[in-house]
Design a protein around this motif. Structure first.
Motif, PDB file in Angstrom:
ATOM      1  N   GLY A 172       0.849  -1.204   0.000  1.00  0.00           N
ATOM      2  CA  GLY A 172       0.000   0.000   0.000  1.00  0.00           C
ATOM      3  C   GLY A 172       0.874   1.239   0.000  1.00  0.00           C
ATOM      4  O   GLY A 172       2.101   1.144   0.003  1.00  0.00           O
ATOM      5  N   ASP A 173       0.238   2.408   0.011  1.00  0.00           N
ATOM      6  CA  ASP A 173       1.014   3.635  -0.141  1.00  0.00           C
ATOM      7  C   ASP A 173       1.786   3.996   1.117  1.00  0.00           C
ATOM      8  O   ASP A 173       1.344   4.819   1.921  1.00  0.00           O
ATOM      9  CB  ASP A 173       0.082   4.790  -0.549  1.00  0.00           C
ATOM     10  N   VAL A 174       2.942   3.419   1.271  1.00  0.00           N
ATOM     11  CA  VAL A 174       3.747   3.696   2.467  1.00  0.00           C
ATOM     12  C   VAL A 174       4.698   4.868   2.213  1.00  0.00           C
ATOM     13  O   VAL A 174       4.832   5.772   3.028  1.00  0.00           O
ATOM     14  CB  VAL A 174       4.545   2.430   2.884  1.00  0.00           C
ATOM     15  N   ASN A 318      10.701   8.313  12.950  1.00  0.00           N
ATOM     16  CA  ASN A 318       9.985   7.261  13.688  1.00  0.00           C
ATOM     17  C   ASN A 318       8.568   7.052  13.176  1.00  0.00           C
ATOM     18  O   ASN A 318       8.051   5.933  13.227  1.00  0.00           O
ATOM     19  CB  ASN A 318       9.976   7.570  15.190  1.00  0.00           C
ATOM     20  N   ARG A 319       7.974   8.126  12.680  1.00  0.00           N
ATOM     21  CA  ARG A 319       6.618   7.973  12.134  1.00  0.00           C
ATOM     22  C   ARG A 319       6.630   7.002  10.953  1.00  0.00           C
ATOM     23  O   ARG A 319       5.816   6.085  10.870  1.00  0.00           O
ATOM     24  CB  ARG A 319       6.058   9.336  11.694  1.00  0.00           C
ATOM     25  N   THR A 320       7.573   7.208  10.043  1.00  0.00           N
ATOM     26  CA  THR A 320       7.652   6.316   8.869  1.00  0.00           C
ATOM     27  C   THR A 320       8.036   4.908   9.295  1.00  0.00           C
ATOM     28  O   THR A 320       7.454   3.912   8.847  1.00  0.00           O
ATOM     29  CB  THR A 320       8.698   6.837   7.860  1.00  0.00           C
ATOM     30  N   LEU A 321       9.020   4.847  10.188  1.00  0.00           N
ATOM     31  CA  LEU A 321       9.537   3.541  10.589  1.00  0.00           C
ATOM     32  C   LEU A 321       8.460   2.682  11.257  1.00  0.00           C
ATOM     33  O   LEU A 321       8.354   1.481  10.976  1.00  0.00           O
ATOM     34  CB  LEU A 321      10.710   3.777  11.546  1.00  0.00           C
ATOM     35  N   SER A 322       7.639   3.283  12.117  1.00  0.00           N
ATOM     36  CA  SER A 322       6.580   2.499  12.781  1.00  0.00           C
ATOM     37  C   SER A 322       5.636   1.930  11.734  1.00  0.00           C
ATOM     38  O   SER A 322       5.220   0.779  11.807  1.00  0.00           O
ATOM     39  CB  SER A 322       5.732   3.370  13.710  1.00  0.00           C
ATOM     40  N   LYS A 323       5.310   2.786  10.764  1.00  0.00           N
ATOM     41  CA  LYS A 323       4.374   2.340   9.731  1.00  0.00           C
ATOM     42  C   LYS A 323       4.976   1.179   8.937  1.00  0.00           C
ATOM     43  O   LYS A 323       4.314   0.169   8.687  1.00  0.00           O
ATOM     44  CB  LYS A 323       4.075   3.533   8.807  1.00  0.00           C
ATOM     45  N   VAL A 324       6.236   1.327   8.557  1.00  0.00           N
ATOM     46  CA  VAL A 324       6.906   0.288   7.769  1.00  0.00           C
ATOM     47  C   VAL A 324       6.935  -1.022   8.548  1.00  0.00           C
ATOM     48  O   VAL A 324       6.612  -2.097   8.023  1.00  0.00           O
ATOM     49  CB  VAL A 324       8.349   0.735   7.408  1.00  0.00           C
ATOM     50  N   LYS A 325       7.296  -0.938   9.831  1.00  0.00           N
ATOM     51  CA  LYS A 325       7.414  -2.159  10.651  1.00  0.00           C
ATOM     52  C   LYS A 325       6.065  -2.863  10.770  1.00  0.00           C
ATOM     53  O   LYS A 325       5.984  -4.084  10.722  1.00  0.00           O
ATOM     54  CB  LYS A 325       7.951  -1.811  12.042  1.00  0.00           C
ATOM     55  N   ARG A 326       5.033  -2.055  10.929  1.00  0.00           N
ATOM     56  CA  ARG A 326       3.692  -2.632  11.039  1.00  0.00           C
ATOM     57  C   ARG A 326       3.308  -3.338   9.735  1.00  0.00           C
ATOM     58  O   ARG A 326       2.843  -4.464   9.720  1.00  0.00           O
ATOM     59  CB  ARG A 326       2.699  -1.509  11.350  1.00  0.00           C
ATOM     60  N   LYS A 327       3.578  -2.641   8.634  1.00  0.00           N
ATOM     61  CA  LYS A 327       3.195  -3.191   7.326  1.00  0.00           C
ATOM     62  C   LYS A 327       3.895  -4.505   7.024  1.00  0.00           C
ATOM     63  O   LYS A 327       3.314  -5.411   6.439  1.00  0.00           O
ATOM     64  CB  LYS A 327       3.530  -2.192   6.214  1.00  0.00           C
TER      65      LYS A 327
END
Ligand code: TYM
Length: 337
Positions: A172-174, A318-327
């Motif tokens: 998805g659009d990460v 950290n905002r991007t990283l959390s999203k990436v890790k979750r995805k």
């Protein structure tokens, strides 16, 4: 308009030696153009620098020198986020993840990797190979929209875009897919001695102008720059690479185009062309050099800028990283790191 999030600009320079006029014209001077329209992050990429051997004390000193250069070139240290790459651990974390979404074949095609292997045959380390993935992580970590760079980094930016698109197709659009920004002139400033190669700080001293070179050194280096055996001043990079390089330098620093510069100097000889180029360079660099000297006398101030901005950068990262890790499925139940 008030709720439109500000667009992001990201770029970086390695603290691996004295900066050259190529770094200034191809990158640094364009950084300043972005600060009114973007939230800009300008990074001292020390993690990239250790892909070739560095003296630890010199690397530490150059990190502050580059910060001083950023500010001295006109970058506002309050509006822009000027920071050091190794101070934000998210770069290394995202780089590892993106390594797993990048193919060996893609990295093997990178021309900078091939050049560096030839130059540092005794130290072809894995970092040199995965260098473009760390660069992709730098850019994607902040969801950058635009990346001002010289022409030699274009291939790395293309790879960054490919990695972002591949990741987005899977999850998805990460990531924002970034665009490069290249100046109209000067995205490839050439060596003064071999004007078919780019000006580079890793070549001998007389081939490049260092940002901190005093006026007499600048005049001498430009006076000795390779031209050709004709006398005609015209912009023709294929047949007259030396003359065209000097014209591009004049054009970049005096906001005209290279053809115009050629017309103005028509019939005046190469001596005059070189004099004009030297004057443009000296005039541009004088205020930067004075400000750099003033800033280097206050190391505590420079350290403070880096400390403060590392915190701002970390929050965004950290905002991007959390999203990436979750995805990608790293186990997460809202626990604190
Ligand atoms: P680096 O440190 O080699 O160079 C910094 C910038 O200067 C530009 N440049 C030139 N432009 C025109 N003519 C030249 N002769 C010339 N020499 C250098 C480079 O194109 C670059 O924009 N990998 C990058 C640093 C980096 C980066 C990033 C850049 C790491 N992460 C993320 C942008 C975004 C490099 O080695 O640049």
């Amino acid at each position: 308009m008030e709720n439109t999030p500000q667009k992001i600009c990201f770029s970086g320079i390695q603290p691996s030696g004295t900066l050259t006029l190529g770094n200034y014209i191809g990158a640094l001077r364009n950084f300043g153009l972005m600060q009114d329209s973007f939230q800009c992050l300008y990074c001292v990429v020390d993690m990239h620098a250790i892909t070739v051997r560095q003296d630890p004390a010199a690397l530490r000193r150059r990190c502050l020198e580059l910060t001083a250069t950023y500010i001295a070139s006109g970058l506002d240290p309050v509006r822009n986020i000027l920071y050091c790459q190794s101070h934000v651990s998210g770069h290394a974390e995202l780089a590892w993840i993106l390594n797993c979404f990048t193919y060996m074949g893609e990295l093997q095609r990178m021309t900078q990797y091939k050049d560096k292997c030839a130059k540092h045959a005794d130290n072809i380390n894995a970092g040199l190979f995965t260098y473009p993935v760390l660069m992709a992580a730098d850019i994607l970590l902040y969801q950058a929209d635009v990346v001002p760079i010289g022409a030699d980094q274009k291939q790395h930016l293309e790879l960054t875009r490919d990695i972002a698109q591949r990741f987005n197709a899977l999850f998805g659009d990460v990531f924002t897919v970034p665009e490069g920004y290249f100046g109209k002139v000067g995205s490839r400033v050439m060596s003064l001695q071999e004007p078919t190669r780019k000006m580079s700080k890793s070549d001998p001293e007389d081939t490049y102008i260092a940002l901190l070179d005093p006026p007499d050194v600048i005049r001498r280096k430009i006076r000795r720059a390779v031209t050709d055996s004709e006398t005609d001043i015209r912009f023709d990079p294929v047949n007259k690479p030396g003359v065209s390089n000097l014209l591009s330098i004049i054009a970049a620093l005096s906001s005209c185009d290279a053809e115009q510069a050629a017309q103005e100097l028509q019939g005046q000889g190469y001596g005059k062309l070189k004099e004009r180029a030297a004057e443009c360079v000296i005039e541009t660099l004088a205020p930067l050099q004075a400000e750099h000297k003033r800033l280097m006398a206050d190391k505590a101030y420079l350290q403070g800028v880096l400390d403060e901005n590392a915190k701002r950068a970390s929050q965004m990262a950290n905002r991007t990283l959390s999203k990436v890790k979750r995805k990608i499925g790293f186990a997460d139940w809202g626990r604190k790191a």
